[in-house]
Design an enzyme around this catalytic site. Structure first.
Site, PDB file in Angstrom:
ATOM      1  N   LYS A 175       0.834  -1.206   0.000  1.00 29.90           N
ATOM      2  CA  LYS A 175       0.000   0.000   0.000  1.00 29.90           C
ATOM      3  C   LYS A 175       0.869   1.256   0.000  1.00 29.90           C
ATOM      4  CE  LYS A 175      -1.713   1.482   4.132  1.00 29.90           C
ATOM      5  NZ  LYS A 175      -1.385   2.871   4.489  1.00 29.90           N
ATOM      6  N   ASN A 176       1.870   1.291   0.889  1.00 33.32           N
ATOM      7  CA  ASN A 176       2.621   2.535   1.069  1.00 33.32           C
ATOM      8  C   ASN A 176       3.640   2.782  -0.040  1.00 33.32           C
ATOM      9  OD1 ASN A 176       1.094   3.099   3.261  1.00 33.32           O
ATOM     10  ND2 ASN A 176       2.612   2.437   4.778  1.00 33.32           N
ATOM     11  N   ARG A 194      -4.335  10.621   4.708  1.00 33.69           N
ATOM     12  CA  ARG A 194      -3.209  11.569   4.766  1.00 33.69           C
ATOM     13  C   ARG A 194      -2.260  11.412   3.596  1.00 33.69           C
ATOM     14  NH1 ARG A 194      -2.701  13.871   9.740  1.00 33.69           N
ATOM     15  NH2 ARG A 194      -0.586  14.464   9.203  1.00 33.69           N
ATOM     16  N   CYS A 225      -4.671  12.895  13.896  1.00 35.14           N
ATOM     17  CA  CYS A 225      -4.731  11.507  13.445  1.00 35.14           C
ATOM     18  C   CYS A 225      -4.688  10.610  14.676  1.00 35.14           C
ATOM     19  CB  CYS A 225      -3.528  11.277  12.547  1.00 35.14           C
ATOM     20  SG  CYS A 225      -3.259   9.602  12.064  1.00 35.14           S
ATOM     21  N   ARG A 240       0.913  14.546  13.291  1.00 35.53           N
ATOM     22  CA  ARG A 240       1.661  14.191  12.079  1.00 35.53           C
ATOM     23  C   ARG A 240       1.876  15.454  11.254  1.00 35.53           C
ATOM     24  NH1 ARG A 240      -0.906   8.797   9.672  1.00 35.53           N
ATOM     25  NH2 ARG A 240       0.995   8.788   8.440  1.00 35.53           N
ATOM     26  N   ASP A 284       4.824   0.246  12.056  1.00 35.94           N
ATOM     27  CA  ASP A 284       3.573  -0.325  11.520  1.00 35.94           C
ATOM     28  C   ASP A 284       3.371  -1.792  11.926  1.00 35.94           C
ATOM     29  OD1 ASP A 284       3.030   2.108  10.383  1.00 35.94           O
ATOM     30  OD2 ASP A 284       3.627   1.549   8.358  1.00 35.94           O
ATOM     31  N   ARG A 330      -8.616  -0.428   4.928  1.00 35.16           N
ATOM     32  CA  ARG A 330      -7.731   0.563   4.306  1.00 35.16           C
ATOM     33  C   ARG A 330      -6.401  -0.069   3.911  1.00 35.16           C
ATOM     34  NH1 ARG A 330      -7.374   6.131   7.416  1.00 35.16           N
ATOM     35  NH2 ARG A 330      -6.051   6.383   5.600  1.00 35.16           N
TER      36      ARG A 330
END
Ligand code: EPZ
Length: 425
Positions: free
Chosen positions: A22-23, A93, A117, A122, A308, A400
């Protein structure tokens, strides 16, 4: 609102395919704004965050179409709009990743400032400082950051902050610098594999980037970028979450499409706990002894232990035979899962950015509330082993970042179901 109902106690067995990261996918999708030709991305995970980025890019004049669940075509069709509005930025974000590309390609970017958040403050001061160092003028209007630059100019800049490097900040500066005039040196750049993947994608489009994966990235500006066809790296955080699912259930599972070299700090800690992790070609085998050792974890920028995976690791250490210590160095307040895990019988004591975990013999199912993506994953992991039924509410958080999580856990033998009826809490 959907919830996940889990009856704990099943040992997981079998094999699971790890999806694209995802990132990495989100900034690479945003980078399509920079490209003259069509971009074809493979291994794009089908997640709500990816759909949100698609939606935002559509608003910004980028057409998107899918071929099957994991291939995405993107092409700029209209360069008029430069405004990422509050409606989408507050939902995700990572929308901020459009800032560098819009500024570099369209000479203007207007991005709503992301607000607070669940995982802590952040700020985006480092993103801003980097873009200003490349020659942008900035002002704040009605909660939006306005950036303008007729021409970006390469520069030497330091991107480190109080909590280390910035992942999406590095991505933004990297994307902007590809079209700047001259050379940009980014010192204290984020070394995360997702940033390296973005740089590799940009190079495949004609950028001239060197040093990605190290704290010093050098970018020689080019006149334009083409499109390209590119395959996103596997998601190391999803892989880590499934590895813990195997370990916490005393299971025996195989991960396909997993890059263990992106998870070395995590693997080091899991082996210290007594989990067996073996590479078998490009697959990874996970099994665990019944007894788990306690350990000490400190989250750090890559190649350190990833923030994470901190919450998921806490779920595992709740069942270790002794006391563990978890310290969060990236987001000192990223502990929303502590109170929820305590509802399952975990013995946790938080002091500042540190949590003392006293291992217990068993967790007991209960209704719990997800607060953010990784906290939800941690609650699902705890539910897989808790005695009786655990209901994880507000499961939209997990959608998500994890594709069809319940179906993939079911395929491994977990007793987990999605239902639209949330239990009282
Ligand atoms: C990325 O967020 C990830 N998101 C996060 O993943 C991840 O937790 C985080 O990196 C850290 O690894 C995406 O890639 C889309 P940072 P990002 O800027 O880039 C401070 C998930 O669960 N900072 O590297 O926003 C910041 O407050 C998510 O998938 C500043 O002070 O994180 C933090 O303490 C959640 N000023 C630290 O740096 C800035 O301008 C690292 O943040 C920027 C950041």
């Amino acid at each position: 609102m959907d919830c996940l109902q889990i009856v704990g106690g099943k040992r997981l067995r079998g094999s699971v395919q790890i999806n694209g990261a995802k990132n990495a996918a989100l900034p690479i999708m945003a980078a399509a704004i920079l490209c003259e030709g069509e971009v074809v991305l493979h291994n794009v995970p089908d997640l709500t965050d990816v759909r949100t980025m698609e939606h935002l890019l559509n608003q910004l004049g980028v057409s998107t179409s899918r071929e099957g669940p994991h291939t995405l075509r993107l092409k700029v069709v209209d360069e008029m709009n430069c405004h990422a509005d509050y409606e989408l930025v507050r939902r995700m974000r990572a929308s901020i990743c459009t800032m560098g590309p819009l500024l570099a390609k369209r000479h203007e970017a207007r991005i709503s400032l992301p607000g607070g958040c669940a995982i802590g403050d952040r700020p985006i001061n480092l993103h801003m400082a980097g873009l200003i160092a490349l020659g942008a003028d900035s002002e704040l209007t009605n909660g939006d950051v306005m950036l303008k630059a007729k021409r970006l100019m390469g520069n030497e800049l330091f991107l480190g902050g109080a909590f280390g490097s910035t992942v999406t900040g590095t991505a933004n500066i990297l994307m902007a610098a590809t079209l700047a005039e001259g050379t940009t040196v980014i010192e204290s750049a984020a070394c995360e594999p997702e940033v390296t993947d973005l740089a590799n994608f940009l190079n495949a489009c004609g950028a001239r980037i060197a040093g990605q994966g190290s704290p010093r990235i050098v970018v020689e500006g080019v006149k334009q970028l083409t499109g390209c066809e590119y395959t996103i790296i596997p998601d190391r955080i999803e892989a880590g979450t499934f590895i813990i699912a195997g370990a916490i259930t005393n299971g025996d599972i195989r991960l396909r499409n997993c890059r263990l070299e992106h998870l070395l700090a995590f693997v080091d800690r899991l082996r210290a706990v007594g989990v067996n992790i073996e590479r078998d070609g490009d697959e990874v085998l996970v099994s665990s002894a019944r007894r788990l050792e306690p350990t000490t974890i400190t989250s750090q920028p890559y190649p350190g232990f990833p923030t994470d995976l901190q919450a998921q690791m806490m779920a595992l250490l709740c069942l270790a035979d002794g006391n563990s210590i978890i310290t969060e160095k990236i987001y000192p307040d990223r502990f929303m899962h502590v109170a929820e895990m305590s509802r399952l019988g975990a013995k946790l004591r938080k002091e500042g950015p540190t949590v003392m975990v006293e291992g217990v013999k068993r967790l007991v199912g209960a209704p719990v509330m997800a607060s953010d993506l990784r906290a939800s994953a941690a609650l699902v992991l705890a539910g897989l082993v808790a005695k009786g039924r655990t209901t994880v509410n507000r499961v939209y958080h997990i959608d998500r970042g994890y594709e069809r999580i319940e179906q993939r856990l079911q395929a491994l033998g977990a007793d987990i179901e999605r239902s639209t009826r949330a239990e009282e809490i």
